[in-house]
Write a protein that holds these residues in place. Structure first.
Motif, PDB file in Angstrom:
ATOM      1  N   GLY A  69     120.253  62.768 -10.645  1.00 58.33           N
ATOM      2  CA  GLY A  69     119.143  63.603 -11.093  1.00 58.33           C
ATOM      3  C   GLY A  69     117.904  63.489 -10.232  1.00 58.33           C
ATOM      4  N   LEU A  70     117.943  62.652  -9.182  1.00 62.83           N
ATOM      5  CA  LEU A  70     116.741  62.423  -8.377  1.00 62.83           C
ATOM      6  C   LEU A  70     116.231  63.692  -7.690  1.00 62.83           C
ATOM      7  CD1 LEU A  70     114.677  60.368  -7.440  1.00 62.83           C
ATOM      8  CD2 LEU A  70     116.220  59.745  -5.567  1.00 62.83           C
ATOM      9  N   PRO A  71     117.077  64.508  -7.046  1.00 63.78           N
ATOM     10  CA  PRO A  71     116.543  65.740  -6.442  1.00 63.78           C
ATOM     11  C   PRO A  71     115.868  66.645  -7.467  1.00 63.78           C
ATOM     12  CG  PRO A  71     118.758  65.293  -5.635  1.00 63.78           C
ATOM     13  CD  PRO A  71     118.520  64.353  -6.771  1.00 63.78           C
ATOM     14  N   ALA A  72     116.441  66.721  -8.656  1.00 62.33           N
ATOM     15  CA  ALA A  72     115.877  67.590  -9.685  1.00 62.33           C
ATOM     16  C   ALA A  72     114.508  67.118 -10.132  1.00 62.33           C
ATOM     17  CB  ALA A  72     116.825  67.660 -10.881  1.00 62.33           C
ATOM     18  N   ILE A  73     114.366  65.821 -10.375  1.00 65.02           N
ATOM     19  CA  ILE A  73     113.091  65.341 -10.889  1.00 65.02           C
ATOM     20  C   ILE A  73     112.000  65.448  -9.834  1.00 65.02           C
ATOM     21  CG2 ILE A  73     113.314  62.885 -10.298  1.00 65.02           C
ATOM     22  CD1 ILE A  73     111.922  64.449 -13.558  1.00 65.02           C
ATOM     23  N   LEU A  74     112.353  65.352  -8.544  1.00 60.95           N
ATOM     24  CA  LEU A  74     111.349  65.525  -7.495  1.00 60.95           C
ATOM     25  C   LEU A  74     110.925  66.979  -7.376  1.00 60.95           C
ATOM     26  CD1 LEU A  74     112.558  63.097  -4.676  1.00 60.95           C
ATOM     27  CD2 LEU A  74     110.907  62.705  -6.514  1.00 60.95           C
ATOM     28  N   VAL A  75     111.860  67.916  -7.557  1.00 65.85           N
ATOM     29  CA  VAL A  75     111.494  69.332  -7.585  1.00 65.85           C
ATOM     30  C   VAL A  75     110.561  69.611  -8.765  1.00 65.85           C
ATOM     31  CG1 VAL A  75     112.369  71.677  -7.958  1.00 65.85           C
ATOM     32  CG2 VAL A  75     113.529  70.149  -6.354  1.00 65.85           C
ATOM     33  N   THR A  83     120.074  62.265 -19.425  1.00 64.05           N
ATOM     34  CA  THR A  83     118.810  62.508 -18.734  1.00 64.05           C
ATOM     35  C   THR A  83     119.014  63.333 -17.468  1.00 64.05           C
ATOM     36  OG1 THR A  83     117.887  60.451 -19.615  1.00 64.05           O
ATOM     37  CG2 THR A  83     116.806  61.397 -17.681  1.00 64.05           C
ATOM     38  N   VAL A  84     120.080  63.055 -16.726  1.00 65.85           N
ATOM     39  CA  VAL A  84     120.361  63.803 -15.499  1.00 65.85           C
ATOM     40  C   VAL A  84     120.578  65.284 -15.805  1.00 65.85           C
ATOM     41  CG1 VAL A  84     122.104  64.170 -13.705  1.00 65.85           C
ATOM     42  CG2 VAL A  84     121.249  61.862 -14.169  1.00 65.85           C
ATOM     43  N   ILE A  85     121.326  65.585 -16.838  1.00 66.80           N
ATOM     44  CA  ILE A  85     121.588  66.985 -17.209  1.00 66.80           C
ATOM     45  C   ILE A  85     120.289  67.712 -17.523  1.00 66.80           C
ATOM     46  CG2 ILE A  85     122.653  68.472 -18.960  1.00 66.80           C
ATOM     47  CD1 ILE A  85     124.902  66.343 -19.143  1.00 66.80           C
ATOM     48  N   VAL A  86     119.430  67.071 -18.285  1.00 70.34           N
ATOM     49  CA  VAL A  86     118.160  67.691 -18.672  1.00 70.34           C
ATOM     50  C   VAL A  86     117.248  67.858 -17.458  1.00 70.34           C
ATOM     51  CG1 VAL A  86     116.070  67.380 -20.055  1.00 70.34           C
ATOM     52  CG2 VAL A  86     118.313  66.893 -21.053  1.00 70.34           C
ATOM     53  N   GLN A  87     117.241  66.897 -16.561  1.00 73.78           N
ATOM     54  CA  GLN A  87     116.399  66.998 -15.363  1.00 73.78           C
ATOM     55  C   GLN A  87     116.765  68.224 -14.523  1.00 73.78           C
ATOM     56  OE1 GLN A  87     117.163  63.111 -13.752  1.00 73.78           O
ATOM     57  NE2 GLN A  87     115.333  62.199 -14.673  1.00 73.78           N
ATOM     58  N   TRP A  88     118.040  68.493 -14.346  1.00 71.12           N
ATOM     59  CA  TRP A  88     118.445  69.663 -13.568  1.00 71.12           C
ATOM     60  C   TRP A  88     118.110  70.965 -14.285  1.00 71.12           C
ATOM     61  CZ3 TRP A  88     119.223  70.206  -8.681  1.00 71.12           C
ATOM     62  CH2 TRP A  88     119.627  69.125  -7.914  1.00 71.12           C
ATOM     63  N   ALA A  89     118.197  70.961 -15.596  1.00 73.76           N
ATOM     64  CA  ALA A  89     117.815  72.161 -16.348  1.00 73.76           C
ATOM     65  C   ALA A  89     116.323  72.448 -16.175  1.00 73.76           C
ATOM     66  CB  ALA A  89     118.163  71.984 -17.824  1.00 73.76           C
ATOM     67  N   GLY A 125     105.999  72.442  -0.905  1.00 74.99           N
ATOM     68  CA  GLY A 125     106.182  71.151  -1.549  1.00 74.99           C
ATOM     69  C   GLY A 125     107.501  71.044  -2.295  1.00 74.99           C
ATOM     70  N   MET A 126     107.942  72.143  -2.918  1.00 75.06           N
ATOM     71  CA  MET A 126     109.214  72.131  -3.636  1.00 75.06           C
ATOM     72  C   MET A 126     110.399  71.971  -2.684  1.00 75.06           C
ATOM     73  SD  MET A 126     108.384  75.129  -6.431  1.00 75.06           S
ATOM     74  CE  MET A 126     110.039  75.116  -7.153  1.00 75.06           C
ATOM     75  N   TRP A 127     110.355  72.644  -1.535  1.00 78.86           N
ATOM     76  CA  TRP A 127     111.414  72.477  -0.537  1.00 78.86           C
ATOM     77  C   TRP A 127     111.460  71.039  -0.031  1.00 78.86           C
ATOM     78  CZ3 TRP A 127     115.455  75.341   0.378  1.00 78.86           C
ATOM     79  CH2 TRP A 127     115.432  76.717   0.122  1.00 78.86           C
ATOM     80  N   LEU A 128     110.301  70.495   0.249  1.00 74.69           N
ATOM     81  CA  LEU A 128     110.233  69.116   0.710  1.00 74.69           C
ATOM     82  C   LEU A 128     110.806  68.166  -0.341  1.00 74.69           C
ATOM     83  CD1 LEU A 128     109.262  66.989   2.765  1.00 74.69           C
ATOM     84  CD2 LEU A 128     107.016  67.088   1.658  1.00 74.69           C
ATOM     85  N   ALA A 129     110.497  68.428  -1.605  1.00 75.19           N
ATOM     86  CA  ALA A 129     110.993  67.582  -2.694  1.00 75.19           C
ATOM     87  C   ALA A 129     112.517  67.616  -2.771  1.00 75.19           C
ATOM     88  CB  ALA A 129     110.384  68.039  -4.017  1.00 75.19           C
ATOM     89  N   LEU A 130     113.099  68.795  -2.639  1.00 75.77           N
ATOM     90  CA  LEU A 130     114.553  68.921  -2.718  1.00 75.77           C
ATOM     91  C   LEU A 130     115.235  68.143  -1.595  1.00 75.77           C
ATOM     92  CD1 LEU A 130     117.036  70.207  -4.046  1.00 75.77           C
ATOM     93  CD2 LEU A 130     116.719  72.185  -2.534  1.00 75.77           C
TER      94      LEU A 130
END
Length: 443
Positions: free
Chosen positions: A145-151, A201-207, A99-104
């Motif tokens: 930040g979209l890829p990060a929040i989906l992961v 928000t984008v910075i925090v999402q990737w963290a 699921g995490m791969w699919l999200a990325l």
């Protein structure tokens, strides 16, 4: 009527403990998630009504995308829980990693597609001028930040299925604190305004995504699960999530229609609706903690082939959901007259918001019932019915919205009472029918 046996009381207490063990940390994590948006709303709101309305439109687009892909968590949680209930921890972890791969992959593709169409998406809400310009800038930057929040979404589903809701609480809390501090610094300290809110928000999402990747790697090593994506596992995730995607799409259409009608009420109406929807989302996430517990416990019970426990979990969740809705409704009504200055300096917003909050408060008990049954049916793998019911709900809601939505009060009565009410009917018919647990076992 025979009195419940001592054993029955013990079973109820055990189920209540399991629900609370999962729901209390999930409550914290779920409340923290919309607090990201609440914080942005409060910070941006003090820049004026135009920036607040802009964030409202851009947030509606972003929440539509992430909401449509919530199946990354909602299909993963019961799948992982079923495997865990059957004693297959390795398979459970592997399902979450798929699921995490699919999200990325989905996140990267959607971000690339979204950048060139950000402006037209904003214009589709009927906005123009400074509001449209600010909304486009916020949306374009937020897509990073979209890829990060989906992961993060998929990773949360993995941990919930493993009966761990504490770790998402810790990650979300730290992320919220960092988001608030960073956004305040960028909005006011650096003078970036609306764009500073998106950048922080984008910075925090990737963290946060990085933290979850480390957790998933450790879980894979301890269980012997592979880290590489399994094609069959990814296909299963897509197949199981397809109906949930349709179900979620119906919810997002309802939200987008509400925002679209609000845009026709002017800047003040749109800004007030943005605050109202943010408050509603916060309350909904709080009640959704019980739904998350339902997904995990129902999925685990089905994996263990224990239908009596599934029925008991369902009954207890319904009672707790209604009680929680009553409590949140009372609290919302109590603060409705004093919280407006927190969200905006605009006089029109301050005057209109208390009435909106009272309507939200009135619908909370029914909302509690709706959210827990939604979680139970997701945990039971009844996604196809949820998709069909979502279409029925829209057939009722959309005409009602355009009929009474010419005023702010009418719009919110249609959403908080009409839409939530029809969802209660369609979910209740399914969850209370005879034999639904046996049907879930057969899926």
């Amino acid at each position: 009527m025979p009195r419940p046996t001592l054993s029955a009381h013990a079973d109820r207490r055990a189920v209540d403990r399991d629900i609370l063990r999962l729901a209390v940390p999930a409550l914290g994590a779920l409340v923290v998630e919309p607090l990201f948006l609440l914080t942005d709303t409060a910070l941006v709101g003090h820049l004026g009504a135009t920036p607040l309305a802009a964030v409202g439109v851009a947030s509606a687009v972003l929440q539509t995308v992430t909401g449509l892909l919530v199946f990354l968590a909602y299909s993963t949680t019961p799948a992982v829980a079923r495997a865990l209930g059957a004693g297959d921890r390795r398979g459970a972890v592997h399902a979450g990693i798929d699921g995490m791969w699919l999200a990325l992959v989905l996140g990267v593709v959607l971000a690339l597609v979204g950048w060139p169409v950000a402006g037209p998406l904003v214009s589709a809400f009927g906005t123009a001028g400074p509001v449209a310009e600010a909304a486009t800038a916020y949306l374009t930057l937020s897509l990073l930040g979209l890829p990060a929040i989906l992961v993060v979404t998929a990773s949360t589903g993995l941990l919930r299925g493993l009966q761990d809701t504490r770790t998402p609480l810790v990650v979300a809390t730290v992320g919220f604190l960092a988001n608030g501090l960073l956004n305040a610094a960028l909005i006011y300290g650096a003078g970036w305004g609306v764009e500073g809110s998106a950048a922080g928000t984008v910075i925090v999402q990737w963290a946060m995504a990085g933290v979850y990747v480390v957790i998933a790697v450790r879980a894979a090593r301890s269980s012997g699960a592979p880290l590489r994506p399994g094609p069959s596992g990814v296909v299963r995730a897509l197949r199981s999530g397809a109906w949930l995607f349709v179900r979620t799409a119906s919810l997002r259409v309802a939200m987008l229609a509400t925002v679209s009608v609000a845009a026709g009420l002017g800047t003040t109406g749109l800004a007030t609706t943005q605050v109202g929807l943010t408050v509603f989302a916060t309350l909904a996430f709080a009640l959704d903690a019980l739904a998350i517990a339902g997904q995990a416990l129902v999925g685990h019970g089905l994996g263990a082939r224990d239908p009596d426990r599934v029925r008991l979990v369902t009954g207890r969740l319904v009672l707790l959901g209604i009680a929680g809705g009553v409590l949140l409704g009372v609290l919302t009504a109590a603060v409705s007259g004093v919280v407006a200055p927190v969200f905006s300096d605009a006089e029109g917003v301050r005057e209109a918001l208390p009435g909106v909050l009272l309507v939200i408060a009135a619908g909370m008990p029914v909302a509690g019932y709706v959210f827990v049954l939604d979680g139970v049916l997701i945990g039971a793998g009844d996604a196809r019915y949820l998709a069909v019911a979502g279409g029925v709900n829209l057939v009722v809601y959309l005409p009602l919205l355009w009929w009474v939505g010419g005023t702010l009060a009418g719009l919110w009565a249609a959403f908080a009472l009409g839409y939530i009410g029809v969802r209660a009917v369609t979910l209740g018919v399914r969850a209370h029918r005879r034999g639904w647990v046996e049907a879930a076992l057969a899926r």
